[in-house]
Design a protein around this motif. Structure first.
Motif, mmCIF file in Angstrom:
data_model
loop_
_atom_site.group_PDB
_atom_site.id
_atom_site.type_symbol
_atom_site.label_atom_id
_atom_site.label_comp_id
_atom_site.label_asym_id
_atom_site.label_seq_id
_atom_site.Cartn_x
_atom_site.Cartn_y
_atom_site.Cartn_z
ATOM 1 N N LYS A 443 13.458 -2.814 25.241
ATOM 2 C CA LYS A 443 14.626 -1.861 25.713
ATOM 3 C C LYS A 443 14.285 -1.447 26.985
ATOM 4 C CE LYS A 443 12.897 2.259 23.751
ATOM 5 N NZ LYS A 443 12.914 3.309 22.815
ATOM 6 N N GLU A 444 13.350 -1.272 27.729
ATOM 7 C CA GLU A 444 13.119 -0.816 28.989
ATOM 8 C C GLU A 444 13.648 -1.716 29.703
ATOM 9 O OE1 GLU A 444 12.252 2.131 29.427
ATOM 10 O OE2 GLU A 444 11.431 2.989 27.346
ATOM 11 N N ILE A 445 13.501 -3.068 29.733
ATOM 12 C CA ILE A 445 13.987 -3.961 30.345
ATOM 13 C C ILE A 445 15.351 -4.237 30.578
ATOM 14 C CG2 ILE A 445 14.065 -6.558 31.002
ATOM 15 C CD1 ILE A 445 11.065 -6.745 30.020
ATOM 16 N N LEU A 446 16.027 -4.014 29.277
ATOM 17 C CA LEU A 446 17.480 -3.909 29.415
ATOM 18 C C LEU A 446 18.054 -2.684 30.031
ATOM 19 C CD1 LEU A 446 18.116 -4.714 25.573
ATOM 20 C CD2 LEU A 446 18.490 -6.204 27.508
ATOM 21 N N ILE A 447 17.223 -1.718 30.240
ATOM 22 C CA ILE A 447 17.913 -0.486 30.966
ATOM 23 C C ILE A 447 17.564 -0.701 32.540
ATOM 24 C CG2 ILE A 447 17.359 2.071 31.505
ATOM 25 C CD1 ILE A 447 16.531 2.244 28.618
ATOM 26 N N ASN A 448 16.426 -1.408 32.695
ATOM 27 C CA ASN A 448 15.918 -1.708 34.267
ATOM 28 C C ASN A 448 15.545 -3.072 34.349
ATOM 29 O OD1 ASN A 448 14.726 -1.576 36.739
ATOM 30 N ND2 ASN A 448 13.313 -0.064 36.161
ATOM 31 N N ALA A 449 16.323 -3.947 34.754
ATOM 32 C CA ALA A 449 16.250 -5.520 35.092
ATOM 33 C C ALA A 449 14.872 -5.572 36.202
ATOM 34 C CB ALA A 449 17.178 -6.061 35.599
ATOM 35 N N ASN A 450 14.664 -4.441 36.888
ATOM 36 C CA ASN A 450 13.548 -4.657 37.770
ATOM 37 C C ASN A 450 12.106 -4.526 37.189
ATOM 38 O OD1 ASN A 450 15.149 -4.669 40.169
ATOM 39 N ND2 ASN A 450 15.042 -2.464 40.015
ATOM 40 N N LEU A 451 12.068 -4.315 35.792
ATOM 41 C CA LEU A 451 10.985 -4.386 35.119
ATOM 42 C C LEU A 451 10.604 -6.088 34.658
ATOM 43 C CD1 LEU A 451 11.093 -1.734 32.898
ATOM 44 C CD2 LEU A 451 9.635 -1.819 34.864
#
Length: 458
Positions: A443-451
């Motif tokens: 879910k964090e990658i979906l929010i921020n593709a820079n992860l």
């Protein structure tokens, strides 16, 4: 009061601090009952200390250092504990069986709770840096405590996840697109930040209970990072500085190690409202079958029969002809607990790290007294020369296991530092080489593709 679970909170620092201050009174500061203004937060020592109280409370309750499930996760992930809760998919059970995936809710919670601590610390740091009315000494001390707290949590995140974001602001527009910093660079940034904190913090505690971070705690954490970086001579200097400080003393009485008043304690977290420690409640299960955690047979077998820690720090429970062992380090489970706090840093770890440091530098004779200190206290015979370097390192790792089981993921950190996590494959059938890191929550990658990219294997 539950905060939104995400590193990318769209909240003002002041609002978050007010929320924490209003909920938390465990550190016995005088918290204002009226709504606080931004000027009051950053220009008044009393309210700044109250903000710090909220930070320590958050670390105690919901962070990698918490004595509850957060602190137990790395114990079941490695080989120190068995997990008896219902096998719910995508939860802690998958960490126990080493089958976690990037949608695991426990992994996501571990990540988000840790970044909430970092966010709060950043708000306090920012408030100190903008203040012109706080006395310089107090401003430095408050900033130093928050900076060191942030660094400790970031260190755990780096150990567990590898490459991670390194937020130094509360600006959500910056944080919501923040990419990962390479793991080695994270350690370098931590060295720089902790070095600053050490300069800002006094050696003296602002409470006799040692519930606030001080300079020696900072030097100790810095030494732990130097050990990970294999900078052994620099680690040695810092560890010797802690070991030789008359403010601290190795605890010779095994039955007093988890009593809050010991001089061996470097830093501990105070339970809320004089309640029992979270560890005392979490690991207790009486004469019934365990429903959450029990010590693993592999851990039990690591203790010789003569080891006094097995009798003093463990208890057995028998039910229907089966026997389990539980951790009994913290024994006071009664309301009005005035004898035990959750110990985070203690001298025994200083000694064992110092012994490891000497061995890594080929100075085995100097290492022996430090590893033998905990052995002798436990009723075991001392290690003697001649002894091979690798043999002594194995003994130090084993002594760490006997001394620090069920203490905030210690086993995982030790195995990783000594490049021994791969040995878990002989005990845990699902262990894979990539399990040295957890997945970045999906879910964090979906929010921020820079992860991206996701950690290998997930």
């Amino acid at each position: 009061m539950k905060l939104t679970r995400s590193i990318y909170l769209i909240l003002f620092p002041l609002a978050l601090l007010i929320l924490l201050i209003s909920c938390e009174k465990m550190l016995e500061v005088d918290v204002p009952t009226n709504e606080l203004s931004s000027d009051a937060i950053f220009e008044d020592v009393q309210t700044a200390n109250a903000a710090l109280a909220g930070l320590y409370a958050k670390m105690r309750d919901n962070a990698p250092l918490a004595g509850d499930e957060s602190g137990a996760l790395l114990g079941i992930y490695t080989d120190d504990m068995d997990y008896y809760a219902n096998p719910v998919t995508n939860s802690s059970f998958d960490l126990y069986t080493n089958t976690q995936i990037d949608t695991n809710t426990t992994v996501a919670s571990y990540w988000s709770e840790a970044f909430q601590v970092i966010y709060i610390a950043n708000a306090i740091i920012s408030g100190c840096e903008k203040s012109y009315s706080l006395p310089v000494t107090e401003r430095n001390r408050i900033r130093g405590e928050a900076l060191l707290a942030r660094s400790i949590v970031l260190f755990y995140l780096q150990q567990v996840f590898g490459d991670i974001p390194y937020p130094i602001t509360t600006d959500y527009q910056v944080n919501q697109v923040l990419g990962k910093t390479e793991s080695g660079q994270v350690l370098g940034k931590l060295v720089a930040d902790i070095s600053i904190a050490v300069q800002l913090l006094p050696n003296e505690y602002r409470s006799a209970e040692r519930i606030f971070l001080n300079r020696k705690a900072g030097e100790f954490i810095l030494a732990k990072i130097y050990m990970v970086q294999q900078r052994y001579s620099e680690a040695e200097m810092l560890l010797k500085g802690v070991a030789d400080d008359p403010m601290y003393m190795f605890e010779q009485d095994l039955t007093k190690v988890f009593i809050k008043s010991g001089k061996h304690i470097i830093w501990q977290l105070k339970p809320q409202n004089s309640s029992a420690t979270k560890e005392a409640m979490l690991y207790y299960f009486g004469n019934v079958a365990p429903t959450l955690y029990a010590l693993s047979n592999d851990l039990i077998q690591a203790f010789p029969s003569a080891d006094l820690r097995k009798n003093n720090w463990m208890a057995t429970s028998t039910f229907n002809g089966n026997t389990w062992y539980r951790s009994a380090k913290y024994k006071n489970r009664q309301p009005g607990n005035d004898s035990e706090f959750s110990i985070v840093l203690r001298m025994e770890e200083v000694y064992l790290l110092l012994s490891e440091c000497y061995v890594q530098q080929g100075r085995l004779n100097e290492a022996l007294p430090y590893v033998n200190a905990t052995r002798q206290r436990a009723g075991l015979t001392s290690l003697q020369q001649p002894i091979a370097k690798e043999t002594l390192l194995n003994e130090i790792l084993l002594e760490n296991r006997r001394e620090f089981f069920t203490e905030m993921g210690h086993r995982f950190i030790d195995l990783k530092r000594m490049d021994r996590l791969g040995t878990l494959i002989s005990i845990k059938p699902n262990w894979k080489n990539y399990h040295t890191r957890w997945p970045i929550p999906q879910k964090e990658i979906l929010i921020n593709a820079n992860l991206k990219p996701q950690n290998n294997g997930y």
